[in-house]
Design a protein around this motif. Structure first.
Motif, PDB file in Angstrom:
ATOM      1  N   GLU A  10       0.840  -1.198   0.000  1.00  0.00           N
ATOM      2  CA  GLU A  10       0.000   0.000   0.000  1.00  0.00           C
ATOM      3  C   GLU A  10       0.876   1.249   0.000  1.00  0.00           C
ATOM      4  OE1 GLU A  10      -2.191  -0.815   3.555  1.00  0.00           O
ATOM      5  OE2 GLU A  10      -3.180  -2.548   2.645  1.00  0.00           O
ATOM      6  N   TYR A  11       0.320   2.332  -0.500  1.00  0.00           N
ATOM      7  CA  TYR A  11       1.014   3.607  -0.523  1.00  0.00           C
ATOM      8  C   TYR A  11       0.656   4.375   0.753  1.00  0.00           C
ATOM      9  CZ  TYR A  11       1.709   2.303  -5.334  1.00  0.00           C
ATOM     10  OH  TYR A  11       2.070   1.622  -6.467  1.00  0.00           O
ATOM     11  N   HIS A  12       1.681   4.794   1.468  1.00  0.00           N
ATOM     12  CA  HIS A  12       1.493   5.466   2.757  1.00  0.00           C
ATOM     13  C   HIS A  12       1.970   6.909   2.661  1.00  0.00           C
ATOM     14  CE1 HIS A  12       1.504   6.101   7.083  1.00  0.00           C
ATOM     15  NE2 HIS A  12       2.772   6.469   7.018  1.00  0.00           N
ATOM     16  N   HIS A  13       1.109   7.832   3.086  1.00  0.00           N
ATOM     17  CA  HIS A  13       1.481   9.246   3.155  1.00  0.00           C
ATOM     18  C   HIS A  13       2.237   9.472   4.458  1.00  0.00           C
ATOM     19  CE1 HIS A  13      -1.713   9.461   0.149  1.00  0.00           C
ATOM     20  NE2 HIS A  13      -1.232  10.639  -0.187  1.00  0.00           N
ATOM     21  N   ARG A  14       3.480   9.919   4.371  1.00  0.00           N
ATOM     22  CA  ARG A  14       4.252  10.206   5.582  1.00  0.00           C
ATOM     23  C   ARG A  14       3.573  11.296   6.392  1.00  0.00           C
ATOM     24  NH1 ARG A  14       9.485  12.000   3.504  1.00  0.00           N
ATOM     25  NH2 ARG A  14      10.166  12.035   5.649  1.00  0.00           N
ATOM     26  N   LEU A  29      -3.563  16.334   7.377  1.00  0.00           N
ATOM     27  CA  LEU A  29      -2.693  17.312   8.032  1.00  0.00           C
ATOM     28  C   LEU A  29      -1.937  18.168   7.016  1.00  0.00           C
ATOM     29  CD1 LEU A  29      -1.222  15.093  10.889  1.00  0.00           C
ATOM     30  CD2 LEU A  29      -3.107  16.746  11.026  1.00  0.00           C
ATOM     31  N   GLY A  30      -2.383  18.144   5.772  1.00  0.00           N
ATOM     32  CA  GLY A  30      -1.778  18.974   4.742  1.00  0.00           C
ATOM     33  C   GLY A  30      -0.760  18.262   3.868  1.00  0.00           C
ATOM     34  N   GLY A  31      -0.611  16.943   4.045  1.00  0.00           N
ATOM     35  CA  GLY A  31       0.326  16.187   3.224  1.00  0.00           C
ATOM     36  C   GLY A  31      -0.124  16.111   1.780  1.00  0.00           C
ATOM     37  N   SER A  32       0.846  16.066   0.896  1.00  0.00           N
ATOM     38  CA  SER A  32       0.548  16.058  -0.542  1.00  0.00           C
ATOM     39  C   SER A  32       0.569  14.636  -1.098  1.00  0.00           C
ATOM     40  CB  SER A  32       1.585  16.903  -1.281  1.00  0.00           C
ATOM     41  OG  SER A  32       2.820  16.207  -1.316  1.00  0.00           O
ATOM     42  N   ASP A  33       0.155  14.532  -2.346  1.00  0.00           N
ATOM     43  CA  ASP A  33       0.235  13.271  -3.086  1.00  0.00           C
ATOM     44  C   ASP A  33       1.498  13.223  -3.928  1.00  0.00           C
ATOM     45  OD1 ASP A  33      -2.137  12.328  -2.068  1.00  0.00           O
ATOM     46  OD2 ASP A  33      -3.339  12.834  -3.821  1.00  0.00           O
ATOM     47  N   GLU A  34       2.505  13.989  -3.547  1.00  0.00           N
ATOM     48  CA  GLU A  34       3.773  14.012  -4.265  1.00  0.00           C
ATOM     49  C   GLU A  34       4.647  12.840  -3.825  1.00  0.00           C
ATOM     50  OE1 GLU A  34       4.432  16.131  -6.795  1.00  0.00           O
ATOM     51  OE2 GLU A  34       2.383  16.818  -6.461  1.00  0.00           O
ATOM     52  N   VAL A  35       5.555  12.438  -4.697  1.00  0.00           N
ATOM     53  CA  VAL A  35       6.410  11.270  -4.474  1.00  0.00           C
ATOM     54  C   VAL A  35       7.169  11.358  -3.159  1.00  0.00           C
ATOM     55  CG1 VAL A  35       8.381   9.981  -5.395  1.00  0.00           C
ATOM     56  CG2 VAL A  35       6.621  10.826  -6.944  1.00  0.00           C
TER      57      VAL A  35
END
Length: 129
Positions: free
Chosen positions: A37-41, A46-52
């Motif tokens: 799965e893809y995890h957002h750090r 909380l304002g995290g992006s979908d950037e690499v």
């Protein structure tokens, strides 16, 4: 909103189809679809992006731990270099390909030089089964 194929490809390429927490490797070329799965750090909430640079590939178990105990889990993920490679060599012909402009889907790329379609599992772990 789902991640773009380009972001998924760059994350898969950068992370070599391995869990960034425990180094688990998928079982076969499509195994990363079933159990990774893809995890957002930094979460989107909380304002995290979908950037690499905000996304890592984790196995399902590590992803679950990351959401249950985010402070202890994220320490290792915070020190990782999350920059995708600017280029890489084609598995088939060894031509240098530009990561951000290669024809791709989230799990494969097509080499412009030899026209071979290569799955990232094959790219990192050898011939397909």
């Amino acid at each position: 909103m789902p991640l773009s194929n380009r972001v998924c490809f760059l994350v898969n390429l950068r992370d070599a189809l391995r869990c960034r927490q425990c180094d688990k490797v998928p079982q076969g070329p499509e195994g990363y679809h079933q159990g990774f799965e893809y995890h957002h750090r930094l979460p989107r909430s909380l304002g995290g992006s979908d950037e690499v640079d905000n996304i890592v590939l984790l196995c399902h178990a590590c992803h679950q731990v990351g959401h249950k105990a985010p402070a202890s889990h994220s320490e290792r993920l915070c020190v990782l270099d999350l920059t995708p490679p600017a280029s890489f060599l084609c598995w088939q012909c060894q031509s240098r390909l530009e990561s951000r402009s290669v024809e791709m889907n989230c799990g494969w790329y097509r080499c412009r030089a030899c026209q071979t379609q290569v799955h990232l599992y094959q790219h990192f772990y050898g011939a397909l089964e």
